[in-house]
Design a protein around this motif. Structure first.
Motif, PDB file in Angstrom:
ATOM      1  N   THR A 155      -2.857  -8.058  -3.803  1.00 26.30           N
ATOM      2  CA  THR A 155      -3.041  -8.652  -2.477  1.00 26.30           C
ATOM      3  C   THR A 155      -3.185 -10.165  -2.610  1.00 26.30           C
ATOM      4  O   THR A 155      -2.602 -10.921  -1.821  1.00 26.30           O
ATOM      5  N   ALA A 161       0.828  -1.205   0.000  1.00 28.27           N
ATOM      6  CA  ALA A 161       0.000   0.000   0.000  1.00 28.27           C
ATOM      7  C   ALA A 161       0.867   1.262   0.000  1.00 28.27           C
ATOM      8  O   ALA A 161       0.582   2.217  -0.730  1.00 28.27           O
ATOM      9  N   HIS A 194      -1.778   3.747  -2.157  1.00 25.92           N
ATOM     10  CA  HIS A 194      -3.213   3.451  -2.066  1.00 25.92           C
ATOM     11  C   HIS A 194      -3.401   2.521  -0.876  1.00 25.92           C
ATOM     12  O   HIS A 194      -2.763   1.480  -0.807  1.00 25.92           O
ATOM     13  N   MET A 214      -5.084  -3.387  -6.769  1.00 29.04           N
ATOM     14  CA  MET A 214      -4.565  -3.711  -5.447  1.00 29.04           C
ATOM     15  C   MET A 214      -5.122  -5.032  -4.919  1.00 29.04           C
ATOM     16  O   MET A 214      -4.419  -5.776  -4.235  1.00 29.04           O
ATOM     17  N   ASP A 274      -8.503  -0.063  -7.151  1.00 26.75           N
ATOM     18  CA  ASP A 274      -8.920  -1.004  -6.110  1.00 26.75           C
ATOM     19  C   ASP A 274      -8.801  -2.449  -6.595  1.00 26.75           C
ATOM     20  O   ASP A 274      -8.391  -3.331  -5.840  1.00 26.75           O
ATOM     21  N   TRP A 310     -10.687  -2.707   0.058  1.00 28.18           N
ATOM     22  CA  TRP A 310     -10.174  -1.665  -0.835  1.00 28.18           C
ATOM     23  C   TRP A 310     -11.339  -0.828  -1.356  1.00 28.18           C
ATOM     24  O   TRP A 310     -12.366  -1.361  -1.758  1.00 28.18           O
ATOM     25  N   PRO A 341      -5.626   0.373   2.134  1.00 26.97           N
ATOM     26  CA  PRO A 341      -6.866  -0.327   2.466  1.00 26.97           C
ATOM     27  C   PRO A 341      -7.210  -0.195   3.948  1.00 26.97           C
ATOM     28  O   PRO A 341      -6.419   0.306   4.744  1.00 26.97           O
TER      29      PRO A 341
END
Length: 123
Positions: A108, A69, A74, A104, A101, A89, A76
């Motif tokens: 993840t 992140a 960005h 990411m 989102d 997200w 979460p």
């Protein structure tokens, strides 16, 4: 699951950036099928619960997601508990979902898949 989203980087998001449409969300969800779209306080969020054998493993995963992140700029919401981590997200500036989102979420998933292969080396 391999996805092209993991090769993308987050782009700076302005307050006037458009939210994803329902059709765009449906298309992108195909690349991160284990994530759910939930609504909280009228805001759609992308969320997934990850399972771990103990708190220490959950905490290591949380740290790796936090590092990602910071790299991407960005961030979460992360809830770390014994044996599980919930990652959510959404794009705060637009109060909704943006392509970032989904990028990411895919990244993840990649962290989780690599952590499931055994302990990662320190440092």
């Amino acid at each position: 699951m391999k996805t092209t989203l993991t090769k993308e980087r987050c782009v700076a998001c302005r307050k006037d950036a458009p939210r994803l449409t329902d059709a765009e969300i449906a298309q992108l969800r195909k690349e991160v099928p284990l994530w759910k779209v939930e609504e909280r306080d009228g805001i759609p969020i992308l969320e997934r619960v990850f399972s771990f054998p103990d708190f220490a493993a959950a905490l290591r995963f949380t740290q790796r997601v936090g590092e990602l992140a910071e790299q991407e700029g960005h961030h979460p919401a992360i809830l770390t508990e014994w044996g599980k981590v919930t990652v959510s997200w959404w794009t705060h500036k637009i109060r909704g979902l943006h392509r970032n989102d989904f990028v990411m979420a895919a990244k993840t998933d990649g962290i989780y898949e690599s952590s499931a292969k055994g302990p990662s080396p320190e440092g």
